[in-house]
Write a protein that holds these residues in place. Structure first.
Motif, PDB file in Angstrom:
ATOM      1  N   ASP A   1     132.575  46.712  96.498  1.00 28.79           N
ATOM      2  CA  ASP A   1     131.509  46.744  95.495  1.00 28.79           C
ATOM      3  C   ASP A   1     130.300  47.504  96.010  1.00 28.79           C
ATOM      4  OD1 ASP A   1     133.120  45.177  93.877  1.00 28.79           O
ATOM      5  OD2 ASP A   1     132.252  43.294  94.612  1.00 28.79           O
ATOM      6  N   LEU A   2     130.009  47.338  97.306  1.00 27.67           N
ATOM      7  CA  LEU A   2     128.871  48.071  97.882  1.00 27.67           C
ATOM      8  C   LEU A   2     129.152  49.570  97.935  1.00 27.67           C
ATOM      9  CD1 LEU A   2     127.960  45.623 100.786  1.00 27.67           C
ATOM     10  CD2 LEU A   2     126.734  45.958  98.651  1.00 27.67           C
ATOM     11  N   ARG A   3     130.393  49.924  98.241  1.00 26.23           N
ATOM     12  CA  ARG A   3     130.746  51.350  98.242  1.00 26.23           C
ATOM     13  C   ARG A   3     130.623  51.932  96.836  1.00 26.23           C
ATOM     14  NH1 ARG A   3     135.266  49.269 101.231  1.00 26.23           N
ATOM     15  NH2 ARG A   3     134.932  49.453 103.480  1.00 26.23           N
TER      16      ARG A   3
ATOM     17  N   LEU B   1     130.999  33.726  99.344  1.00 32.43           N
ATOM     18  CA  LEU B   1     131.006  34.691 100.448  1.00 32.43           C
ATOM     19  C   LEU B   1     130.710  36.120  99.992  1.00 32.43           C
ATOM     20  CD1 LEU B   1     131.523  35.291 103.464  1.00 32.43           C
ATOM     21  CD2 LEU B   1     133.948  35.508 102.908  1.00 32.43           C
ATOM     22  N   PRO B   2     131.365  36.639  98.924  1.00 38.37           N
ATOM     23  CA  PRO B   2     131.065  38.022  98.525  1.00 38.37           C
ATOM     24  C   PRO B   2     129.602  38.227  98.152  1.00 38.37           C
ATOM     25  CG  PRO B   2     133.085  37.252  97.483  1.00 38.37           C
ATOM     26  CD  PRO B   2     132.445  36.064  98.118  1.00 38.37           C
ATOM     27  N   ARG B   3     128.986  37.251  97.505  1.00 41.96           N
ATOM     28  CA  ARG B   3     127.583  37.381  97.119  1.00 41.96           C
ATOM     29  C   ARG B   3     126.688  37.462  98.351  1.00 41.96           C
ATOM     30  NH1 ARG B   3     126.561  35.708  91.864  1.00 41.96           N
ATOM     31  NH2 ARG B   3     124.465  35.046  92.484  1.00 41.96           N
TER      32      ARG B   3
ATOM     33  N   VAL C   1     124.260  42.972 103.435  1.00 39.98           N
ATOM     34  CA  VAL C   1     124.537  44.384 103.740  1.00 39.98           C
ATOM     35  C   VAL C   1     123.758  45.290 102.799  1.00 39.98           C
ATOM     36  CG1 VAL C   1     126.360  46.115 104.010  1.00 39.98           C
ATOM     37  CG2 VAL C   1     126.813  43.732 104.590  1.00 39.98           C
ATOM     38  N   GLY C   2     123.434  44.774 101.600  1.00 39.09           N
ATOM     39  CA  GLY C   2     122.675  45.572 100.642  1.00 39.09           C
ATOM     40  C   GLY C   2     121.266  45.891 101.089  1.00 39.09           C
TER      41      GLY C   2
ATOM     42  N   SER D   1     124.008  54.321 107.050  1.00 39.00           N
ATOM     43  CA  SER D   1     125.371  53.810 106.903  1.00 39.00           C
ATOM     44  C   SER D   1     125.486  52.483 107.633  1.00 39.00           C
ATOM     45  CB  SER D   1     126.389  54.812 107.477  1.00 39.00           C
ATOM     46  OG  SER D   1     126.332  56.035 106.771  1.00 39.00           O
ATOM     47  N   ALA D   2     126.236  51.576 107.062  1.00 38.33           N
ATOM     48  CA  ALA D   2     126.434  50.256 107.664  1.00 38.33           C
ATOM     49  C   ALA D   2     127.811  50.211 108.314  1.00 38.33           C
ATOM     50  CB  ALA D   2     126.306  49.161 106.604  1.00 38.33           C
ATOM     51  N   TYR D   3     127.819  50.172 109.642  1.00 32.81           N
ATOM     52  CA  TYR D   3     129.071  50.077 110.389  1.00 32.81           C
ATOM     53  C   TYR D   3     129.170  48.663 110.960  1.00 32.81           C
ATOM     54  CZ  TYR D   3     129.087  55.142 110.022  1.00 32.81           C
ATOM     55  OH  TYR D   3     129.085  56.422 109.537  1.00 32.81           O
TER      56      TYR D   3
END
Length: 261
Positions: free
Chosen positions: A58-60, A138-140, A146-147, A154-156
């Motif tokens: 979803d973030l991508r 968890l997804p929220r 990460v948002g 970029s988030a690695y």
């Protein structure tokens, strides 16, 4: 032959060596079940990790560059072993839990047996329900944390850290849902009365709210309530059950007193 054994040992007592042999046999059965489930879990580790990483999709889709990464040579194997270990414990739990009960229960009185089976019968579905709740929020939580990545960055994410965070959150919520059952168990054991449990409702609400705020990020009020509200409901249900137990216990004591008089 069996009748003769009962006559010679009417109370069914087992010598220490017999207990050790029984423990060894049941431990071996539980260990084999865990080993087989862990081996199967090793092959399921990659799909499980992909399922856990689904919030990142979803973030991508929102345009954020985020990926799970292996940060050292052995980390890929280590992550799969961690997942396999946990899947081994979860998948083999019906077997090792039954072996544990089968070893302990014969030495208990009938009342104590009812307590043990009642505790397990209530704790297992509540733990599963808590884990499902943690899985739901968890997804929220991941998406919100990460948002915060600034635009242009970029988030690695390390795969091992990602797994540890996800597992700890789901497991913590599962354990929290079992706490009211422990409260009931303490009441049945005579440690706390139902009135005492009910008087502590303010602290219970505060603790549930703080726990929900702790395992969810700041500003995620909905996720906090999804976790905290069921905990409060379970606490009041436990207090109500304890009051019923106390009332029945008082009636039995009064009946015994009148019988003696």
């Amino acid at each position: 032959m069996a009748r003769r054994g009962r006559i010679e040992n009417p109370q069914g007592r087992m010598p220490l060596a017999g207990h050790l042999r029984e423990f060894k046999r049941r431990f071996l059965i539980a260990g084999i079940a865990f080993g087989l489930c862990a081996i199967g879990g090793f092959f399921l580790a990659a799909p499980v990790l992909q399922l856990l990483s689904s919030p990142l999709d979803d973030l991508r889709a929102q345009g954020l560059a985020v990926d799970l990464n292996i940060t050292n040579v052995t980390q890929a194997f280590d992550v799969q072993m961690r997942i396999a270990f946990m899947l081994g414990i979860i998948l083999s739990s019906p077997i090792w839990l039954w072996q544990l009960l089968a070893f302990i229960v014969p030495g208990l009185r009938s009342v104590e047996r009812r307590y043990v089976f009642g505790f397990v019968g209530a704790a297992v579905p509540l733990f599963i329900g808590g884990c499902l709740t943690g899985w739901y929020v968890l997804p929220r939580i991941i998406s919100l944390f990460v948002g915060f990545t600034p635009a242009g960055f970029s988030a690695y994410l390390g795969a091992q850290d990602y797994w540890d965070f996800s597992f700890k959150l789901v497991f913590a919520v599962g354990v929290a849902y079992v706490l009211p059952v422990i409260v009931v168990f303490l009441n049945l054991a005579g440690v706390y009365e139902g009135k005492t449990i009910l008087k502590g409702w303010r602290w219970a609400v505060l603790a549930a709210t703080l726990f929900g705020a702790f395992v969810t990020p700041a500003g995620e009020v909905l996720s906090m309530f999804i976790i905290a509200v069921p905990m409060v409901v379970l606490y009041f249900a436990a207090a109500g059950f304890a009051l019923i137990v106390d009332r029945r216990r008082a009636k039995r004591a009064l009946a015994e007193e009148s019988r003696v008089a």
